[in-house]
Design a protein around this motif. Sequence first.
Motif, mmCIF file in Angstrom:
data_model
loop_
_atom_site.group_PDB
_atom_site.id
_atom_site.type_symbol
_atom_site.label_atom_id
_atom_site.label_comp_id
_atom_site.label_asym_id
_atom_site.label_seq_id
_atom_site.Cartn_x
_atom_site.Cartn_y
_atom_site.Cartn_z
ATOM 1 N N MET B 110 -13.721 11.996 12.251
ATOM 2 C CA MET B 110 -14.193 10.955 11.320
ATOM 3 C C MET B 110 -13.171 9.834 11.085
ATOM 4 O O MET B 110 -13.543 8.762 10.627
ATOM 5 C CB MET B 110 -14.557 11.577 9.964
ATOM 6 N N ALA B 111 -11.894 10.109 11.326
ATOM 7 C CA ALA B 111 -10.882 9.078 11.111
ATOM 8 C C ALA B 111 -9.715 9.342 12.054
ATOM 9 O O ALA B 111 -9.399 10.493 12.360
ATOM 10 C CB ALA B 111 -10.392 9.085 9.665
ATOM 11 N N THR B 112 -9.087 8.280 12.507
ATOM 12 C CA THR B 112 -7.953 8.453 13.418
ATOM 13 C C THR B 112 -6.612 8.424 12.679
ATOM 14 O O THR B 112 -5.599 8.815 13.236
ATOM 15 C CB THR B 112 -7.932 7.331 14.481
ATOM 16 N N ALA B 113 -6.636 7.944 11.433
ATOM 17 C CA ALA B 113 -5.371 7.800 10.715
ATOM 18 C C ALA B 113 -4.819 9.128 10.221
ATOM 19 O O ALA B 113 -3.637 9.243 9.922
ATOM 20 C CB ALA B 113 -5.544 6.846 9.539
ATOM 21 N N GLY B 299 3.258 10.848 -1.846
ATOM 22 C CA GLY B 299 2.097 10.681 -2.726
ATOM 23 C C GLY B 299 0.927 10.182 -1.895
ATOM 24 O O GLY B 299 1.104 9.365 -0.990
ATOM 25 N N VAL B 300 -0.256 10.685 -2.196
ATOM 26 C CA VAL B 300 -1.428 10.377 -1.360
ATOM 27 C C VAL B 300 -2.170 9.155 -1.905
ATOM 28 O O VAL B 300 -2.445 9.072 -3.103
ATOM 29 C CB VAL B 300 -2.384 11.589 -1.315
ATOM 30 N N TYR B 301 -2.484 8.238 -1.015
ATOM 31 C CA TYR B 301 -3.303 7.066 -1.359
ATOM 32 C C TYR B 301 -4.556 7.074 -0.502
ATOM 33 O O TYR B 301 -4.612 7.720 0.541
ATOM 34 C CB TYR B 301 -2.506 5.767 -1.103
ATOM 35 N N GLY B 302 -5.555 6.305 -0.961
ATOM 36 C CA GLY B 302 -6.794 6.188 -0.186
ATOM 37 C C GLY B 302 -6.571 5.346 1.061
ATOM 38 O O GLY B 302 -5.482 4.821 1.292
ATOM 39 N N PRO B 303 -7.624 5.199 1.866
ATOM 40 C CA PRO B 303 -7.448 4.542 3.174
ATOM 41 C C PRO B 303 -7.581 3.028 3.188
ATOM 42 O O PRO B 303 -7.402 2.431 4.240
ATOM 43 C CB PRO B 303 -8.563 5.173 4.009
ATOM 44 N N THR B 304 -7.905 2.402 2.061
ATOM 45 C CA THR B 304 -8.102 0.945 2.148
ATOM 46 C C THR B 304 -6.785 0.201 1.891
ATOM 47 O O THR B 304 -5.898 0.253 2.734
ATOM 48 C CB THR B 304 -9.223 0.489 1.192
ATOM 49 N N ASP B 305 -6.660 -0.484 0.768
ATOM 50 C CA ASP B 305 -5.462 -1.302 0.550
ATOM 51 C C ASP B 305 -4.844 -1.028 -0.815
ATOM 52 O O ASP B 305 -5.534 -0.612 -1.739
ATOM 53 C CB ASP B 305 -5.825 -2.799 0.590
ATOM 54 N N ASN B 306 -3.538 -1.307 -0.910
ATOM 55 C CA ASN B 306 -2.853 -1.211 -2.200
ATOM 56 C C ASN B 306 -1.987 -2.432 -2.430
ATOM 57 O O ASN B 306 -1.480 -3.027 -1.478
ATOM 58 C CB ASN B 306 -1.981 0.043 -2.253
ATOM 59 N N LEU B 307 -1.817 -2.751 -3.707
ATOM 60 C CA LEU B 307 -0.959 -3.877 -4.077
ATOM 61 C C LEU B 307 0.475 -3.378 -4.221
ATOM 62 O O LEU B 307 0.804 -2.670 -5.174
ATOM 63 C CB LEU B 307 -1.427 -4.453 -5.417
ATOM 64 N N VAL B 308 1.318 -3.714 -3.249
ATOM 65 C CA VAL B 308 2.728 -3.345 -3.332
ATOM 66 C C VAL B 308 3.573 -4.559 -2.945
ATOM 67 O O VAL B 308 3.108 -5.431 -2.201
ATOM 68 C CB VAL B 308 3.088 -2.150 -2.410
ATOM 69 N N PRO B 309 4.820 -4.610 -3.437
ATOM 70 C CA PRO B 309 5.652 -5.797 -3.172
ATOM 71 C C PRO B 309 6.274 -5.739 -1.776
ATOM 72 O O PRO B 309 7.465 -5.502 -1.617
ATOM 73 C CB PRO B 309 6.698 -5.731 -4.280
ATOM 74 N N ILE B 310 5.447 -5.984 -0.780
ATOM 75 C CA ILE B 310 5.923 -5.855 0.597
ATOM 76 C C ILE B 310 7.002 -6.907 0.902
ATOM 77 O O ILE B 310 7.880 -6.689 1.746
ATOM 78 C CB ILE B 310 4.734 -5.958 1.588
ATOM 79 N N GLY B 311 6.946 -8.023 0.190
ATOM 80 C CA GLY B 311 7.994 -9.045 0.386
ATOM 81 C C GLY B 311 9.368 -8.499 0.041
ATOM 82 O O GLY B 311 10.373 -8.832 0.694
ATOM 83 N N ASN B 312 9.439 -7.637 -0.970
ATOM 84 C CA ASN B 312 10.730 -7.050 -1.335
ATOM 85 C C ASN B 312 11.194 -6.033 -0.289
ATOM 86 O O ASN B 312 12.391 -5.829 -0.107
ATOM 87 C CB ASN B 312 10.633 -6.382 -2.709
ATOM 88 N N VAL B 313 10.250 -5.402 0.378
ATOM 89 C CA VAL B 313 10.624 -4.484 1.471
ATOM 90 C C VAL B 313 11.363 -5.268 2.543
ATOM 91 O O VAL B 313 12.402 -4.847 3.048
ATOM 92 C CB VAL B 313 9.367 -3.805 2.067
ATOM 93 N N LEU B 314 10.831 -6.436 2.859
ATOM 94 C CA LEU B 314 11.474 -7.298 3.856
ATOM 95 C C LEU B 314 12.833 -7.791 3.350
ATOM 96 O O LEU B 314 13.857 -7.597 4.010
ATOM 97 C CB LEU B 314 10.566 -8.495 4.162
ATOM 98 N N ASN B 315 12.816 -8.377 2.177
ATOM 99 C CA ASN B 315 14.040 -9.013 1.686
ATOM 100 C C ASN B 315 15.167 -8.015 1.438
ATOM 101 O O ASN B 315 16.342 -8.364 1.529
ATOM 102 C CB ASN B 315 13.746 -9.799 0.404
#
Lengths: 186, 384
Positions: B110-113, B299-315
């Motif tokens: 049912m899912a590849t992820a 921690g388990v999250y669902g398969p769609t999207d989450n609001l996280v500060p991805i810019g800070n991951v980069l910086n």
Amino acid sequence: MENLKKDYSHIKGWGIDADPQNDPTYPMKPHRTDAEQAGYSWERPTQQPVDVEVLHSIERPNVSAVFGTASPPSGLSGMIRRFAFRYSENSYLHWLPLILADRVNVVEGVIDDFKNGHVPNIFVEKGYKAEWKHDKVGLITKFAVAAAVVAGVVVLLRGKDDDHDYDDYDQLTPYNDRDDYDTYDS
Amino acid sequence: MLAMDYRGPKRVRVTQKPMPEIKHPEDAIIRVTRSCICGSDLHLYNGNVPDTRVGTTFGHEFVGIVEEIGSEVTKLKVGDHVLVPFNIACGRCHFCKQGLFGNCHESNPMATAVGGIFGYSHTAGGFNGGQAEYVRVPYANVSPTVIPEGMHIEDAVMLTDVVPTGYQAAEMGGIQPGDTVVVFGAGPVGIMAAKCSWLFGAGRVIIIDHVEYRLEFARNYAQCEAYNFREMEDPVVFIKKTTDWMGADVVIDAVGAEAAGNTMQTITGRKTLLQAGSATALHWAINSVKKGGIVSIVGVYGPTDNLVPIGNVLNKGLTIRANQASVKRLLPRLIEHVQNGIINPKALITHRIPLEEVADGYRLFSAKLDNCIKPVLIPPSARM
């Protein structure tokens, strides 16, 4: 605030699995073989007979060798799920219909219960017995708030109904009956 | 047989279901002796995981006795008492061969992820789980492991998920001796992650939650510092201050989709499902780790999207490592740790509940009543 302790003798096993090689902040490549370059080519396990409807992700070419048979798609929720599986896991058109199908499925479950002569015991199914035992005040508060919300909604709707009656009355009452109208209004 | 039966968000019951059958030559049927309710089961219970169908049985942490085996099962025999890792793994696909047993490609159409997981929605393969008297276990030659002689079955049941997930959380952190490790979430997995961080040589371990009894439990069990984020103006500033304004070397998110602590995340992630769970802990983790540090997510999250500060991951130049635990890979080491008394998993169990009262068990755990840390379900046949 505790300061960093230098003596860890009170912690059994301290440092027993320390691994200086496991530092992913530096580039590293795990031990791999050329097999990884061969794609989807491993010797597959025996295929489980597909004797129920299995919806499979369009991001793979086949049904996996084993799969669960817990609740095959059925009814309206099944139709929605079939629609969802036309889209990839990358698409909202996959996930959002699945969530909708889950909610539709809940209603179908209640209908099935009644069809089978079973009246769902919501109090038991929601585990309120445990809450009554361990958090009476919380449960009573929850029910009181719910009752207040329901009462508020009922009062609001009844008010709207009254307005509605008034409008009907206004539209249906002949002009020469305006005295009655005034009486009603007051 | 008796089995837990999902009826909709926050509604479960026990019902009579048909006995599971051998569907594949490598299947086994297990008579369950203990099963747990996992914190991640609460995501299903609350209706947060897409394709969670009415009528399915949850439960991915269980042990039991082999009742029947398929024609190609050679590793187990009828009567063996086994612990069953929560991942369903074929052992021969590309990913299993890498030791990524949580990412098997032959157990979930049912899912590849994600690979197949017992009782964890159709997104994880549509398998019924172990909160029942009997359960079908595919690929019985691969992951199910005979419980070592002398090991208590309640230690064994904790080795199916909680211990390996906590241990892998610490392992993925790449902890170096002396590192400061912060764990968000004082549930069973978070407490275990804190405990295991010491095994990798952490110099300081801090756990953050808002449930006081759990913090107290963590202080004693994991011998770590424990703080309540409700008593802080801002948990990220707190961590910066307590690490001499540098941030932690490693931060572990052991909360996932049900996180409290941020109103916007709670409304969009838990109440309205506009994102795949409340990402509060992950948000804090990214912002409180040191530049160049590591965030480890279990921690388990669902398969769609989450609001996280991805810019800070980069910086900040962060490394993010995450996965479902690869239980089979970790089991030999963890069995040693349990046998040597380094980890005492069953001490996390606070409630033993008859399977027939599963709805009360879910409510108790979900609402954190009666100082619940970890509830275990006991089927009628295991109580005789």
